[in-house]
Design a protein around this motif. Sequence first.
Motif, PDB file in Angstrom:
ATOM      1  N   PRO A 198       0.812  -1.219   0.000  1.00 48.42           N
ATOM      2  CA  PRO A 198       0.000   0.000   0.000  1.00 48.42           C
ATOM      3  C   PRO A 198       0.845   1.269   0.000  1.00 48.42           C
ATOM      4  N   ALA A 199       2.009   1.258   0.686  1.00 46.98           N
ATOM      5  CA  ALA A 199       2.858   2.452   0.722  1.00 46.98           C
ATOM      6  C   ALA A 199       3.395   2.768  -0.675  1.00 46.98           C
ATOM      7  N   ALA A 200       3.838   1.762  -1.415  1.00 44.57           N
ATOM      8  CA  ALA A 200       4.376   1.978  -2.763  1.00 44.57           C
ATOM      9  C   ALA A 200       3.276   2.448  -3.708  1.00 44.57           C
ATOM     10  N   LEU A 201       2.092   1.871  -3.588  1.00 43.13           N
ATOM     11  CA  LEU A 201       0.979   2.262  -4.452  1.00 43.13           C
ATOM     12  C   LEU A 201       0.556   3.699  -4.162  1.00 43.13           C
ATOM     13  N   THR A 202       0.563   4.068  -2.868  1.00 43.28           N
ATOM     14  CA  THR A 202       0.200   5.432  -2.475  1.00 43.28           C
ATOM     15  C   THR A 202       1.213   6.432  -3.016  1.00 43.28           C
TER      16      THR A 202
END
Lengths: 481, 204
Positions: A198-202
């Motif tokens: 989720p951090a990379a996608l955000t």
Amino acid sequence: MSTPVYLGMPVAPRGVGHLRGEPFPAAARRALADSQLRRNLGRATATIRAKRAAVVGELPDWEELRLAGEAIKTGTMAHLDRYLEQLESQVTARGGVVHWARDAVEANRIVVDLVRATGASEAVKVKSIVTDEIGLNEALAAAGIRARETDLAELIVQLGHDRPSHILVPAIHRNRAEIRDIFLREMGDAPPGLTDSPAALTEAARLHLRRAFLSARVGISGANFAIAETGTLCVVESEGNGRMCLTLPEVLITVMGIEKILPTWADLGVFLQLLPRSSTGERMNPYTSMWTGVTPGDGPQQFHLVLLDNGRTAALADPAGRSALHCIRCSACLNVCPVYERTGGHAYGSVYPGPIGAVLSPMLTGVGDNATLPYASSLCGACYEVCPVKIDIPSILVHLRARHVEETHRPTPEAVTMAAASWVLATPGRLRAGQRAGRLGRLLSRDGRIRRLPPPLAGWTAARDAPAPPAQTFRDWWRSR
Amino acid sequence: MSAREEVLGRIRTALGPDRHAAPVPDGYRTQAGLSPAELLDLLAERLSDYRAIVRRAEPARLPEVAAGALAERGARRLVVPPGLDLPGLDGVDLVEDDGLSARELDRFDGVITNAAVAIAETGTIILDGSAGQGRRALSLIPDYHLCLVQAGQVVGLVPEAVARLRPDRPLTWISGPSATSDIELDRVEGVHGPRTLDVILIGA
């Protein structure tokens, strides 16, 4: 195509926006067959239920806040005309421009004209269900204007050519792997080695939208609250995309349903406790923006407020259903609903899913156009218990079922059955004869169950078994003693 | 008939002449009943809970604590609003905002502001755009926000904050760094607003 009316009030028109879909049973059956969807939903709703319960439990006066919220909303609706006029005069006095829209078509035309007047070919959008309700993005696209969704979940939905399925987390039906695939396929500038954390996608979404924010000339938003007394608009959010859209463009256009109004500034003290705790399960959402008209040197120097009816006055005209308009779009009722948890939001066919959608959508469109939604509930009452403004959703569902039966002139199998039952039960002789005839049903049964009844009773056994009639009735047994 | 007249007319028809509504029950709390020290402790706890970095400073030690926060962050060139209540800091370049463009703001290491009000129970800081707080874009575009909060600005509850605020000012309520839970409801701190929020609580 004629638009039906309720008590003389026009409902939301057909052919525009997203309030109508296919009948719930058909859509639900397809959703139930999607095991990935059910896993995503089950995990997400369980997480958010626990978060909400924890932060609601922290407040010793939660019930008092709910009572105040309910009463404030009831009072608002009782004098809605007066509060709207007050809001209009306050916004106008502070340099804003107020527009009124009878329905989706008119609201879309107003917004398209306003964007065109700026000469911009692109607008950045804050997540707003009401603009989705009226199909604003499609109307802008038809006018050659690109509407860019900037909320992460709305971006996932827009890039995935998909529909929102939840009020708060519109991409709740997607898991991280699906989102990664959508970004790589559709974003254009997604980093090639993008992982599904989720951090990379955000981070990918942040970089993708940064340039759009810094060069945006037009922002479009909805509103969580508007204060009649002061003319103040309020938007709650988490990511900062809302602040970007509300602050950086030269022109801001806010579309708001007429029911979102609150009478006084002090009312925010109640609703800014009820909403975040019910919605994201946080003590407070990361960002809340409030603005009143135009502030020289700070933020957009042109502000337009579009006040939208689109069936809301039809809902207001029904005293037994009016309180559905009290909804502050927290989505707590979705997360506790056993039906929503299994079918997801798409099955409801409207931008308003879940228990509140099952009452709100039919009231905005007329019950005939969303006739299956009032039945999309087990009436368990969990939605009523968590509603921050105490909307009695189960009672409204039952009321709308009655309205549906009254407004449908064609006799339904249910109505025929009930009429027959009333004739049979009228005298002991008819009942005796009827019960004898009913024993014939044993011929259809196996192991004491009837799995499929013949028409017109087939609908009853489509989703459940019927018990076989007993060999001997109670009356026969009593007589033989 | 104009849309305005028609919508208002529909509302009047829908409601009819009987407009009775019960008074609003006011049994909810409007005072936290905490001492100033308790308020500061609660605010610090709640801010930290949502991943803000909280420091405490007596007024005289503010420059030292602020310099420490900036050094830890590695922030050397920061934008500040006119009227910021902070003495100059050694080795730090503070540039006062005079209507910088969004792109120019994007190139600073961070921003330092004062606040108008803070709410202990929810861990919220509120900026109202007056002196020392700046226009809204200032505390939004730079990726790092250092906010200086005076003890006297801290209230207990949301209704207390609403009562103190001026509705005619543009208001930004901040509770932790920007965040999202849009992917599987996993909370990720840091989206479009500042990804790091440092707060210095100034008081004894």
